[in-house]
Design an enzyme around this catalytic site. Structure first.
Site, short mmCIF file in Angstrom:
data_model
loop_
_atom_site.label_atom_id
_atom_site.label_comp_id
_atom_site.label_asym_id
_atom_site.label_seq_id
_atom_site.Cartn_x
_atom_site.Cartn_y
_atom_site.Cartn_z
N GLY A 46 -16.26 6.85 -12.81
CA GLY A 46 -14.98 7.45 -12.02
C GLY A 46 -14.07 6.65 -12.48
O GLY A 46 -14.10 5.00 -12.79
N GLN A 51 -5.08 4.71 -12.04
CA GLN A 51 -5.85 3.68 -12.40
C GLN A 51 -4.94 2.76 -13.67
O GLN A 51 -4.83 1.76 -13.96
CB GLN A 51 -7.02 4.10 -12.01
CG GLN A 51 -7.47 3.49 -10.51
CD GLN A 51 -9.56 3.63 -11.18
OE1 GLN A 51 -9.93 4.84 -10.42
NE2 GLN A 51 -9.69 2.43 -10.69
N CYS A 91 -14.06 -0.67 -6.73
CA CYS A 91 -13.58 -0.26 -7.51
C CYS A 91 -12.87 -1.15 -8.79
O CYS A 91 -12.62 -1.61 -8.40
CB CYS A 91 -12.43 -0.17 -6.57
SG CYS A 91 -11.14 0.82 -7.27
N LEU A 92 -12.62 -0.25 -9.84
CA LEU A 92 -12.83 -1.14 -11.06
C LEU A 92 -10.74 -1.51 -10.92
O LEU A 92 -10.51 -2.20 -11.34
CB LEU A 92 -12.16 -0.03 -12.74
CG LEU A 92 -13.48 0.81 -12.98
CD1 LEU A 92 -13.08 1.48 -13.88
CD2 LEU A 92 -14.68 -0.79 -12.63
N HIS A 133 -13.90 9.45 -3.76
CA HIS A 133 -13.32 8.17 -4.03
C HIS A 133 -11.74 8.36 -4.98
O HIS A 133 -10.74 7.60 -5.53
CB HIS A 133 -14.45 6.62 -4.64
CG HIS A 133 -13.95 6.21 -5.25
ND1 HIS A 133 -13.69 4.46 -4.68
CD2 HIS A 133 -13.51 5.67 -6.70
CE1 HIS A 133 -13.48 3.50 -4.99
NE2 HIS A 133 -12.94 3.69 -6.52
N GLU A 134 -12.16 9.57 -6.14
CA GLU A 134 -11.51 9.59 -7.47
C GLU A 134 -10.11 10.09 -7.00
O GLU A 134 -9.61 10.21 -6.99
CB GLU A 134 -11.67 10.40 -8.13
CG GLU A 134 -13.65 9.47 -9.17
CD GLU A 134 -13.14 8.10 -9.42
OE1 GLU A 134 -11.29 8.10 -9.41
OE2 GLU A 134 -13.77 7.55 -9.60
N HIS A 137 -7.43 8.32 -5.10
CA HIS A 137 -6.83 7.23 -6.02
C HIS A 137 -5.30 8.32 -5.97
O HIS A 137 -4.40 7.72 -5.74
CB HIS A 137 -7.36 7.32 -7.56
CG HIS A 137 -8.13 5.43 -7.48
ND1 HIS A 137 -7.46 5.02 -6.72
CD2 HIS A 137 -9.58 5.33 -7.52
CE1 HIS A 137 -8.12 3.61 -6.83
NE2 HIS A 137 -10.26 4.51 -7.49
O1 GNR Z 1 -17.77 2.20 -10.88
C1 GNR Z 1 -17.41 2.94 -9.86
N1 GNR Z 1 -18.78 2.83 -8.72
C2 GNR Z 1 -18.89 3.29 -7.51
C3 GNR Z 1 -19.37 3.13 -6.76
C4 GNR Z 1 -19.33 3.78 -5.78
C5 GNR Z 1 -18.25 4.62 -4.97
C6 GNR Z 1 -17.26 4.84 -6.15
C7 GNR Z 1 -16.81 3.88 -6.93
S1 GNR Z 1 -16.56 4.49 -8.61
C8 GNR Z 1 -15.88 3.31 -9.48
C9 GNR Z 1 -14.76 2.92 -10.02
C10 GNR Z 1 -13.48 3.36 -9.62
O2 GNR Z 1 -12.78 2.71 -9.20
N2 GNR Z 1 -13.38 4.74 -9.72
O3 GNR Z 1 -12.23 4.87 -9.38
NI NI Z 2 -11.27 2.93 -7.91
#
Ligand code: GNR
Ligand code: NI
Length: 168
Positions: A46, A51, A91-92, A133-134, A137
């Site tokens: 995601g 980001q 998270c990236l 999660h997205e 952000h």
């Molecule tokens: O790549 C991602 N893996 C992930 C694993 C578990 C829960 C959420 C994520 S999202 C993350 C990519 C990211 O930072 N998205 O904002």
């Molecule tokens: Ni993230």
């Protein structure tokens, strides 16, 4: 197509709140294309516009094994959520840190696609976690914000060490 630079914690712009998308135009399509390319290259499941330092309500997601189920969520809102599920998240924007986070197990989401058409999605599992999660952000929230103060403190110390090692 282009790879976009990803902001990393503690960049202050990760705390900005995204505004709604009003224009479903070619500029939006180009941004979404670049977000997918950036997400797949990372690799990640995601990516939120926040980001890549664009503060609009746009997220791209693909939790499929074959990386062939792209989903674009524009102006997404969670209508209903139920249950609790703990999953290890990364998270990236906080590279190298992985911690268990408690989320809603199921979510019903209303969003628009690239043409501005509204959709609803009822889902669970990894997709539900990733969407939460997205959308976090886009509100300026990070997964570490869901940890208890003690766990968060420990996680951030771990992250500091990882960063120092990487710079060395
Ligand atoms: O790549 C991602 N893996 C992930 C694993 C578990 C829960 C959420 C994520 S999202 C993350 C990519 C990211 O930072 N998205 O904002
Ligand atoms: Ni993230």
């Amino acid at each position: 197509m282009a790879l976009l630079p990803i902001l990393e914690y503690p960049h202050p712009n990760l705390r900005k709140v995204a505004r709604r998308v009003e224009h479903f135009d070619d500029e939006l399509r180009r941004l979404v294309d670049d977000m997918f390319e950036t997400m797949y290259a990372a690799p990640g499941i995601g990516l939120a516009a926040t980001q890549v330092d664009v503060h609009r309500k746009i997220a791209v997601v693909d939790v499929s094994e074959g990386k062939d189920q792209p989903l674009v969520l524009i102006n997404a809102e969670i209508l209903e959520a139920s249950g609790v599920e703990e999953m290890e998240e990364g998270c990236l924007s906080i590279p190298g840190l992985h911690e268990k986070v408690a989320r809603k197990e199921r979510v019903r989401v209303r969003y628009q696609d690239l043409d501005g058409v509204e959709h609803e999605l009822d889902t669970g599992g990894l997709l539900a976690v990733c969407i939460q999660h997205e959308l976090d952000h886009l509100e300026g929230r990070l997964f570490i914000d869901h940890l208890s103060p003690l766990k968060r403190e420990r996680a951030l110390k771990k992250y500091e060490k990882l960063r120092k090692r990487e710079r060395a």
